[in-house]
Design a protein around this motif. Structure first.
Motif, PDB file in Angstrom:
ATOM      1  N   THR A  48      34.395  42.408  34.624  1.00 39.94           N
ATOM      2  CA  THR A  48      34.211  42.356  33.182  1.00 39.94           C
ATOM      3  C   THR A  48      33.490  41.106  32.725  1.00 39.94           C
ATOM      4  O   THR A  48      33.458  40.825  31.548  1.00 39.94           O
ATOM      5  CB  THR A  48      35.564  42.414  32.468  1.00 39.94           C
ATOM      6  OG1 THR A  48      36.333  41.274  32.854  1.00 39.94           O
ATOM      7  CG2 THR A  48      36.303  43.668  32.802  1.00 39.94           C
ATOM      8  N   SER A  49      32.942  40.346  33.632  1.00 35.90           N
ATOM      9  CA  SER A  49      32.188  39.171  33.205  1.00 35.90           C
ATOM     10  C   SER A  49      31.010  38.969  34.140  1.00 35.90           C
ATOM     11  O   SER A  49      30.984  39.501  35.235  1.00 35.90           O
ATOM     12  CB  SER A  49      33.081  37.923  33.220  1.00 35.90           C
ATOM     13  OG  SER A  49      33.433  37.584  34.531  1.00 35.90           O
ATOM     14  N   GLY A  58      33.942  33.176  46.284  1.00 30.38           N
ATOM     15  CA  GLY A  58      35.343  33.487  46.534  1.00 30.38           C
ATOM     16  C   GLY A  58      35.723  33.253  47.980  1.00 30.38           C
ATOM     17  O   GLY A  58      34.910  32.861  48.812  1.00 30.38           O
ATOM     18  N   LEU A  59      36.973  33.536  48.266  1.00 30.16           N
ATOM     19  CA  LEU A  59      37.469  33.377  49.627  1.00 30.16           C
ATOM     20  C   LEU A  59      36.860  34.438  50.530  1.00 30.16           C
ATOM     21  O   LEU A  59      36.595  35.555  50.107  1.00 30.16           O
ATOM     22  CB  LEU A  59      38.992  33.499  49.642  1.00 30.16           C
ATOM     23  CG  LEU A  59      39.755  32.484  48.779  1.00 30.16           C
ATOM     24  CD1 LEU A  59      41.242  32.793  48.789  1.00 30.16           C
ATOM     25  CD2 LEU A  59      39.509  31.076  49.277  1.00 30.16           C
ATOM     26  N   PHE A  92      43.916  40.185  40.312  1.00 31.85           N
ATOM     27  CA  PHE A  92      43.743  39.365  39.108  1.00 31.85           C
ATOM     28  C   PHE A  92      43.278  40.267  37.965  1.00 31.85           C
ATOM     29  O   PHE A  92      42.310  41.020  38.128  1.00 31.85           O
ATOM     30  CB  PHE A  92      42.723  38.246  39.377  1.00 31.85           C
ATOM     31  CG  PHE A  92      43.217  37.243  40.381  1.00 31.85           C
ATOM     32  CD1 PHE A  92      43.961  36.149  39.980  1.00 31.85           C
ATOM     33  CD2 PHE A  92      42.958  37.420  41.735  1.00 31.85           C
ATOM     34  CE1 PHE A  92      44.428  35.227  40.915  1.00 31.85           C
ATOM     35  CE2 PHE A  92      43.429  36.511  42.671  1.00 31.85           C
ATOM     36  CZ  PHE A  92      44.164  35.411  42.261  1.00 31.85           C
ATOM     37  N   TRP A  93      43.951  40.153  36.809  1.00 29.76           N
ATOM     38  CA  TRP A  93      43.695  41.079  35.710  1.00 29.76           C
ATOM     39  C   TRP A  93      44.045  40.445  34.360  1.00 29.76           C
ATOM     40  O   TRP A  93      44.591  39.350  34.295  1.00 29.76           O
ATOM     41  CB  TRP A  93      44.532  42.345  35.898  1.00 29.76           C
ATOM     42  CG  TRP A  93      45.994  42.096  35.635  1.00 29.76           C
ATOM     43  CD1 TRP A  93      46.886  41.428  36.430  1.00 29.76           C
ATOM     44  CD2 TRP A  93      46.714  42.464  34.466  1.00 29.76           C
ATOM     45  NE1 TRP A  93      48.117  41.365  35.836  1.00 29.76           N
ATOM     46  CE2 TRP A  93      48.050  41.999  34.619  1.00 29.76           C
ATOM     47  CE3 TRP A  93      46.368  43.147  33.294  1.00 29.76           C
ATOM     48  CZ2 TRP A  93      49.030  42.203  33.655  1.00 29.76           C
ATOM     49  CZ3 TRP A  93      47.350  43.343  32.333  1.00 29.76           C
ATOM     50  CH2 TRP A  93      48.670  42.880  32.531  1.00 29.76           C
ATOM     51  N   ALA A  94      43.728  41.179  33.270  1.00 27.71           N
ATOM     52  CA  ALA A  94      44.115  40.780  31.909  1.00 27.71           C
ATOM     53  C   ALA A  94      44.256  42.042  31.058  1.00 27.71           C
ATOM     54  O   ALA A  94      43.660  43.080  31.364  1.00 27.71           O
ATOM     55  CB  ALA A  94      43.068  39.841  31.300  1.00 27.71           C
ATOM     56  N   THR A  95      45.022  41.953  29.982  1.00 33.43           N
ATOM     57  CA  THR A  95      45.264  43.129  29.132  1.00 33.43           C
ATOM     58  C   THR A  95      44.018  43.553  28.365  1.00 33.43           C
ATOM     59  O   THR A  95      43.898  44.705  27.968  1.00 33.43           O
ATOM     60  CB  THR A  95      46.391  42.860  28.106  1.00 33.43           C
ATOM     61  OG1 THR A  95      45.994  41.786  27.251  1.00 33.43           O
ATOM     62  CG2 THR A  95      47.696  42.520  28.793  1.00 33.43           C
ATOM     63  N   TRP A  96      43.069  42.641  28.149  1.00 32.70           N
ATOM     64  CA  TRP A  96      41.865  42.942  27.372  1.00 32.70           C
ATOM     65  C   TRP A  96      40.731  43.513  28.229  1.00 32.70           C
ATOM     66  O   TRP A  96      39.650  43.780  27.742  1.00 32.70           O
ATOM     67  CB  TRP A  96      41.358  41.676  26.655  1.00 32.70           C
ATOM     68  CG  TRP A  96      41.312  40.470  27.538  1.00 32.70           C
ATOM     69  CD1 TRP A  96      42.241  39.480  27.643  1.00 32.70           C
ATOM     70  CD2 TRP A  96      40.275  40.141  28.479  1.00 32.70           C
ATOM     71  NE1 TRP A  96      41.858  38.546  28.580  1.00 32.70           N
ATOM     72  CE2 TRP A  96      40.650  38.927  29.103  1.00 32.70           C
ATOM     73  CE3 TRP A  96      39.065  40.726  28.835  1.00 32.70           C
ATOM     74  CZ2 TRP A  96      39.862  38.314  30.080  1.00 32.70           C
ATOM     75  CZ3 TRP A  96      38.285  40.115  29.814  1.00 32.70           C
ATOM     76  CH2 TRP A  96      38.691  38.917  30.421  1.00 32.70           C
ATOM     77  N   CYS A  97      40.997  43.717  29.500  1.00 31.91           N
ATOM     78  CA  CYS A  97      39.979  44.117  30.481  1.00 31.91           C
ATOM     79  C   CYS A  97      40.040  45.627  30.747  1.00 31.91           C
ATOM     80  O   CYS A  97      40.973  46.098  31.401  1.00 31.91           O
ATOM     81  CB  CYS A  97      40.233  43.314  31.760  1.00 31.91           C
ATOM     82  SG  CYS A  97      39.490  43.966  33.253  1.00 31.91           S
ATOM     83  N   ALA A 162      38.381  33.878  41.005  1.00 34.83           N
ATOM     84  CA  ALA A 162      38.334  35.206  40.385  1.00 34.83           C
ATOM     85  C   ALA A 162      37.525  35.107  39.097  1.00 34.83           C
ATOM     86  O   ALA A 162      38.070  35.088  38.006  1.00 34.83           O
ATOM     87  CB  ALA A 162      39.752  35.724  40.128  1.00 34.83           C
ATOM     88  N   MET A 163      36.190  35.008  39.249  1.00 33.10           N
ATOM     89  CA  MET A 163      35.291  34.831  38.107  1.00 33.10           C
ATOM     90  C   MET A 163      35.176  36.100  37.277  1.00 33.10           C
ATOM     91  O   MET A 163      34.974  36.061  36.081  1.00 33.10           O
ATOM     92  CB  MET A 163      33.891  34.433  38.590  1.00 33.10           C
ATOM     93  CG  MET A 163      33.871  33.200  39.437  1.00 33.10           C
ATOM     94  SD  MET A 163      34.260  31.746  38.475  1.00 33.10           S
ATOM     95  CE  MET A 163      34.009  30.483  39.701  1.00 33.10           C
ATOM     96  N   SER A 164      35.227  37.252  37.928  1.00 30.34           N
ATOM     97  CA  SER A 164      35.187  38.552  37.269  1.00 30.34           C
ATOM     98  C   SER A 164      36.505  39.253  37.540  1.00 30.34           C
ATOM     99  O   SER A 164      37.060  39.118  38.630  1.00 30.34           O
ATOM    100  CB  SER A 164      34.050  39.413  37.818  1.00 30.34           C
ATOM    101  OG  SER A 164      32.809  38.789  37.589  1.00 30.34           O
ATOM    102  N   ILE A 165      36.999  39.980  36.545  1.00 31.14           N
ATOM    103  CA  ILE A 165      38.232  40.715  36.766  1.00 31.14           C
ATOM    104  C   ILE A 165      38.017  42.184  36.427  1.00 31.14           C
ATOM    105  O   ILE A 165      37.172  42.476  35.575  1.00 31.14           O
ATOM    106  CB  ILE A 165      39.419  40.121  35.964  1.00 31.14           C
ATOM    107  CG1 ILE A 165      39.096  40.048  34.484  1.00 31.14           C
ATOM    108  CG2 ILE A 165      39.828  38.786  36.513  1.00 31.14           C
ATOM    109  CD1 ILE A 165      40.261  39.604  33.629  1.00 31.14           C
TER     110      ILE A 165
END
Length: 199
Positions: A48-49, A58-59, A92-97, A162-165
């Motif tokens: 999302t970004s 990342g790793l 890795f996540w968010a509610t707005w994603c 985690a630049m993008s989720i």
């Protein structure tokens, strides 16, 4: 006199250019919707970004997963190193994603079927949420039962780059990243593949 005529002509051309551009915009985009563009150059990546081209990737497979300790929504403490000996999906996540919301039902189904074989940890990017209570409300409304960890200062998100989720890491029983990370939503079948690939 010549300077005044030149200035007037310049002004007329400038106004004409502005009017032309504004009319052109209205004619070409009447939907009123935001336009979406794929700037990644990689159609398999669905985060999302946007990530700058020189950003860390990342790793990598074979890297030791950085240890961390975070609280769950219930206030319990989870430390990654204490899960050594178990397979872990670190999401890795968010509610707005929107892509995060897309994969959550798949994660719940996987957790219900294979929770005894793989620990699913959903690390919320809490610092990016408008309110911490939004996380609890969302999880409760949707009825998700996998552990949700609150990364209140984005320290773990940063450690795992985690630049993008959504972004998910697949950690084996040895505590190392054993499969390439997944940027974008996971399907149930993909999670089964990753479970079987880990040792």
């Amino acid at each position: 006199m010549i300077k005044q005529i030149g200035a007037a002509l310049f002004l007329i051309v400038l106004v004409g250019f502005i009017v032309y551009n504004e009319v052109g915009k209205e004619e070409t985009d009447t939907s009123g919707e935001l336009q979406e563009y794929d700037a990644s150059g990689d159609p398999s990546q669905e985060g999302t970004s946007m990530t700058p081209p020189n950003a860390p990737s990342g790793l990598q497979v074979g890297d030791q997963a950085p240890d961390f300790e975070l609280e769950t929504l219930d206030g319990e403490s989870v430390k990654l190193s204490e899960l050594k000996g178990q397979k872990v999906f670190l999401n890795f996540w968010a509610t707005w994603c929107p892509p995060c919301k897309e994969e959550m039902p798949e994660m719940e189904k996987f957790h219900n079927e294979y929770g005894d074989e793989v620990v699913v940890l959903a690390v919320n990017a809490t610092e990016t949420e408008s309110n911490e209570s939004d996380v609890d409300k969302y999880i409760e409304e949707e009825g998700y039962t996998f552990p949700v960890l609150l990364d209140k200062d984005s320290e773990v998100n940063n450690d795992y780059q985690a630049m993008s989720i959504p972004t998910t890491y697949f950690i084996g029983t040895d505590g190392q990243v054993q499969e390439p990370r997944k940027v974008g939503p996971m399907s149930y079948d993909f999670m089964i593949e990753m479970k079987d690939a880990l040792n």
